[in-house]
Design a protein around this motif. Structure first.
Motif, PDB file in Angstrom:
ATOM      1  N   LEU A   1     -10.797  -7.414  18.074  1.00  0.00           N
ATOM      2  CA  LEU A   1     -11.841  -8.003  17.435  1.00  0.00           C
ATOM      3  C   LEU A   1     -11.666  -8.092  15.797  1.00  0.00           C
ATOM      4  CD1 LEU A   1     -15.181  -8.783  18.309  1.00  0.00           C
ATOM      5  CD2 LEU A   1     -15.319  -6.791  16.849  1.00  0.00           C
ATOM      6  N   GLU A   2     -11.107  -6.911  15.434  1.00  0.00           N
ATOM      7  CA  GLU A   2     -10.934  -6.992  14.043  1.00  0.00           C
ATOM      8  C   GLU A   2      -9.739  -7.552  13.506  1.00  0.00           C
ATOM      9  OE1 GLU A   2     -10.629  -2.565  13.085  1.00  0.00           O
ATOM     10  OE2 GLU A   2     -12.777  -2.364  13.597  1.00  0.00           O
ATOM     11  N   ALA A   3      -8.547  -7.822  14.373  1.00  0.00           N
ATOM     12  CA  ALA A   3      -7.656  -8.756  14.054  1.00  0.00           C
ATOM     13  C   ALA A   3      -8.063  -9.983  14.044  1.00  0.00           C
ATOM     14  CB  ALA A   3      -6.357  -8.630  14.814  1.00  0.00           C
ATOM     15  N   ALA A   4      -8.753 -10.591  15.030  1.00  0.00           N
ATOM     16  CA  ALA A   4      -9.512 -11.942  14.779  1.00  0.00           C
ATOM     17  C   ALA A   4     -10.385 -12.062  13.734  1.00  0.00           C
ATOM     18  CB  ALA A   4     -10.514 -12.094  16.201  1.00  0.00           C
ATOM     19  N   ALA A   5     -11.341 -11.133  13.469  1.00  0.00           N
ATOM     20  CA  ALA A   5     -12.176 -11.417  12.250  1.00  0.00           C
ATOM     21  C   ALA A   5     -11.320 -11.388  10.964  1.00  0.00           C
ATOM     22  CB  ALA A   5     -13.184  -9.953  12.083  1.00  0.00           C
ATOM     23  N   GLN A   6     -10.310 -10.809  10.852  1.00  0.00           N
ATOM     24  CA  GLN A   6      -9.459 -10.909   9.590  1.00  0.00           C
ATOM     25  C   GLN A   6      -9.178 -12.156   9.407  1.00  0.00           C
ATOM     26  OE1 GLN A   6      -6.442  -7.926   9.595  1.00  0.00           O
ATOM     27  NE2 GLN A   6      -7.789  -6.183   9.686  1.00  0.00           N
TER      28      GLN A   6
ATOM     29  N   ALA B   1      -7.969 -22.709  12.262  1.00  0.00           N
ATOM     30  CA  ALA B   1      -6.483 -22.619  11.873  1.00  0.00           C
ATOM     31  C   ALA B   1      -5.974 -21.098  12.461  1.00  0.00           C
ATOM     32  CB  ALA B   1      -6.407 -22.520  10.211  1.00  0.00           C
ATOM     33  N   THR B   2      -6.850 -20.609  13.395  1.00  0.00           N
ATOM     34  CA  THR B   2      -6.600 -19.223  13.722  1.00  0.00           C
ATOM     35  C   THR B   2      -6.332 -19.658  15.497  1.00  0.00           C
ATOM     36  OG1 THR B   2      -8.005 -17.877  12.323  1.00  0.00           O
ATOM     37  CG2 THR B   2      -7.389 -16.999  14.520  1.00  0.00           C
ATOM     38  N   SER B   3      -5.090 -19.075  15.915  1.00  0.00           N
ATOM     39  CA  SER B   3      -4.899 -19.096  17.198  1.00  0.00           C
ATOM     40  C   SER B   3      -4.837 -17.881  18.203  1.00  0.00           C
ATOM     41  CB  SER B   3      -3.457 -20.037  17.231  1.00  0.00           C
ATOM     42  OG  SER B   3      -2.393 -18.777  17.002  1.00  0.00           O
ATOM     43  N   VAL B   4      -4.876 -17.976  19.386  1.00  0.00           N
ATOM     44  CA  VAL B   4      -4.776 -16.560  20.205  1.00  0.00           C
ATOM     45  C   VAL B   4      -3.430 -16.093  20.122  1.00  0.00           C
ATOM     46  CG1 VAL B   4      -4.604 -15.917  22.600  1.00  0.00           C
ATOM     47  CG2 VAL B   4      -6.261 -17.423  21.955  1.00  0.00           C
ATOM     48  N   ASN B   5      -2.207 -16.888  19.502  1.00  0.00           N
ATOM     49  CA  ASN B   5      -1.019 -16.124  19.189  1.00  0.00           C
ATOM     50  C   ASN B   5      -1.212 -15.499  18.047  1.00  0.00           C
ATOM     51  OD1 ASN B   5       0.305 -16.856  21.440  1.00  0.00           O
ATOM     52  ND2 ASN B   5       1.090 -18.726  20.667  1.00  0.00           N
ATOM     53  N   ASN B   6      -1.806 -16.042  17.107  1.00  0.00           N
ATOM     54  CA  ASN B   6      -2.136 -15.324  15.721  1.00  0.00           C
ATOM     55  C   ASN B   6      -2.694 -13.875  15.777  1.00  0.00           C
ATOM     56  OD1 ASN B   6      -3.030 -18.478  14.182  1.00  0.00           O
ATOM     57  ND2 ASN B   6      -1.052 -17.485  14.147  1.00  0.00           N
TER      58      ASN B   6
ATOM     59  N   ALA C   1     -11.863 -14.798   8.877  1.00  0.00           N
ATOM     60  CA  ALA C   1     -12.377 -14.777   7.463  1.00  0.00           C
ATOM     61  C   ALA C   1     -11.485 -15.500   6.529  1.00  0.00           C
ATOM     62  CB  ALA C   1     -12.672 -13.322   7.340  1.00  0.00           C
ATOM     63  N   GLU C   2     -10.070 -15.235   6.815  1.00  0.00           N
ATOM     64  CA  GLU C   2      -9.064 -15.749   6.087  1.00  0.00           C
ATOM     65  C   GLU C   2      -8.857 -17.410   6.144  1.00  0.00           C
ATOM     66  OE1 GLU C   2      -5.668 -13.451   6.483  1.00  0.00           O
ATOM     67  OE2 GLU C   2      -6.752 -11.496   6.100  1.00  0.00           O
TER      68      GLU C   2
ATOM     69  N   PRO D   1     -14.942  -7.471   6.523  1.00  0.00           N
ATOM     70  CA  PRO D   1     -14.305  -8.411   7.191  1.00  0.00           C
ATOM     71  C   PRO D   1     -15.029  -9.018   8.301  1.00  0.00           C
ATOM     72  CG  PRO D   1     -12.663  -6.912   6.605  1.00  0.00           C
ATOM     73  CD  PRO D   1     -14.050  -6.061   6.247  1.00  0.00           C
ATOM     74  N   VAL D   2     -15.379  -8.172   9.291  1.00  0.00           N
ATOM     75  CA  VAL D   2     -16.422  -8.694  10.548  1.00  0.00           C
ATOM     76  C   VAL D   2     -17.403  -9.474   9.989  1.00  0.00           C
ATOM     77  CG1 VAL D   2     -17.085  -8.148  12.636  1.00  0.00           C
ATOM     78  CG2 VAL D   2     -15.425  -6.742  11.902  1.00  0.00           C
ATOM     79  N   THR D   3     -18.241  -9.148   9.015  1.00  0.00           N
ATOM     80  CA  THR D   3     -19.536  -9.712   8.469  1.00  0.00           C
ATOM     81  C   THR D   3     -18.977 -11.121   7.852  1.00  0.00           C
ATOM     82  OG1 THR D   3     -20.378  -7.638   8.219  1.00  0.00           O
ATOM     83  CG2 THR D   3     -21.598  -9.794   7.147  1.00  0.00           C
ATOM     84  N   ARG D   4     -17.805 -10.966   7.247  1.00  0.00           N
ATOM     85  CA  ARG D   4     -17.426 -12.399   6.360  1.00  0.00           C
ATOM     86  C   ARG D   4     -17.039 -13.400   7.601  1.00  0.00           C
ATOM     87  NH1 ARG D   4     -16.398 -12.689   1.661  1.00  0.00           N
ATOM     88  NH2 ARG D   4     -14.622 -13.945   1.760  1.00  0.00           N
ATOM     89  N   ALA D   5     -16.243 -12.717   8.401  1.00  0.00           N
ATOM     90  CA  ALA D   5     -16.010 -13.543   9.447  1.00  0.00           C
ATOM     91  C   ALA D   5     -16.889 -14.337  10.327  1.00  0.00           C
ATOM     92  CB  ALA D   5     -14.951 -12.818  10.539  1.00  0.00           C
ATOM     93  N   GLY D   6     -18.134 -13.605  10.600  1.00  0.00           N
ATOM     94  CA  GLY D   6     -19.283 -13.988  11.090  1.00  0.00           C
ATOM     95  C   GLY D   6     -19.903 -15.070  10.566  1.00  0.00           C
ATOM     96  N   ALA D   7     -19.935 -14.822   9.113  1.00  0.00           N
ATOM     97  CA  ALA D   7     -20.707 -15.800   8.249  1.00  0.00           C
ATOM     98  C   ALA D   7     -19.658 -17.026   8.203  1.00  0.00           C
ATOM     99  CB  ALA D   7     -20.872 -15.335   6.948  1.00  0.00           C
TER     100      ALA D   7
END
Lengths: 209, 209
Positions: B13-18, B27-32, B21-22, B99-105
């Motif tokens: 979850l934290e890796a995905a959120a980062q 542009a984010t894949s499961v591999n990333n 957010a970035e 980061p998790v909040t930023r990703a959520g937004a």
């Protein structure tokens, strides 16, 4: 530009705006724009250099260029704060109902997925709001604590958030009602009869202890 | 759930959120996510059923669940409107820095491109703001014209628009300053000493003629 080329550009722009407003940028293809407009895909590339180019043109056409609304806030017989309020209702109507404006707002929200820099759609609103607040100050119709540029910036951002989230969470049908709620909250602080001014809110964690 | 499975879920979850957010959702894949977390792609599918599932979990985890902030506005010794203001600064900080909040937004802004229904991240804020305004009214600390639910709705939407557009047009570094500008505009209307209340703003094109 020849009249015929202008017509082609316009019909492509309007078809693209309808599609962007309905389906978003990613789900709209050059072929879709061609089919909706009845023009060739080649015309999209020729006149706009492709999907990115037509997206930028849509944003620039209406959302970033409010000159057609200028007449509304140029009338110096009307108090400047009243003109500011009237302008906000005009923009809210356009954001709810007018396809090119709606497309511009949606494209701006999806800007991270568009491989081209979009014009800042808020710069002109903010400049117009700053000018109206400065006129109100000169006319003695503004609260002495209001700084026109700072206040215009906050007003434009809060206003746009209100309209965008109301559409997302409820529907365009209630945007005007929500805007009225918001002006009731906001307008008293602009008006000079509001005295005394409360202490500015400062971020201070101790206030919540 | 076993401790080990919980740890895996959290690190995914934290890796995905980062990454969300970035770089945004598209542009984010499961591999990333796998590479950033040091877990396998299979773990993403096993624990979250894929990219959509982990996006929903990110939104739900922080952006839609403000229970960790509840302590801040549960303290009845502090006037409710002060607690509302403090809560807004807490949320603005989280939207700027966490980061998790930023990703959520960001995921919520990109929701049209996500093939899964996201939880409404504003429902809990609006309920909390309504409750605080209702408490202020009971304590005689609210302007008599303020309707808690209507006002909470307008406040939350305007607040979020202000934060989101400030970040987009300027930077997260100035969000707190802009929030202070906005509260200066907004707070006077909530306070009971503000009399007389101006006439409500109505949509009336004649005012701009």
């Amino acid at each position: 530009m020849q009249e015929r080329a202008k017509e082609t550009r316009r019909s492509l722009l309007e078809a693209a705006a309808q599609l962007f407003a309905e389906h978003g940028y990613a789900a709209t293809s050059v072929n879709n724009i061609s089919a909706r407009s009845g023009r060739t895909s080649g015309a999209v590339y020729f006149h706009y250099a492709g999907k990115e180019g037509i997206a930028v043109a849509v944003v620039r056409d209406r959302f970033a260029d409010w000159s057609r609304l200028a007449a509304r806030y140029a009338d110096e017989a009307v108090p400047p704060v009243e003109r500011l309020v009237a302008l906000s209702y005009d923009i809210a109507h356009a954001l709810s109902e007018e396809p090119v404006t709606r497309a511009g707002a949606r494209l701006w929200a999806e800007r991270a997925t568009i491989n081209a820099p979009l014009p800042d759609p808020f710069a002109l609103w903010t400049a117009a709001a700053t000018r109206l607040l400065a006129q109100a100050r000169l006319a003695g119709q503004l609260n002495a604590h209001v700084r026109p540029a700072h206040t215009a910036r906050a007003l434009v951002r809060a206003f746009f958030g209100l309209c965008a989230l109301t559409e997302a969470l409820e529907s365009t049908a209630v945007v005007i009602d929500r805007l009225t709620d918001w002006w009731q909250l906001t307008l008293p602080s602009l008006q000079p009869q509001h005295q005394p001014q409360p202490q500015p809110v400062r971020e201070d964690p101790s206030t919540a202890q």
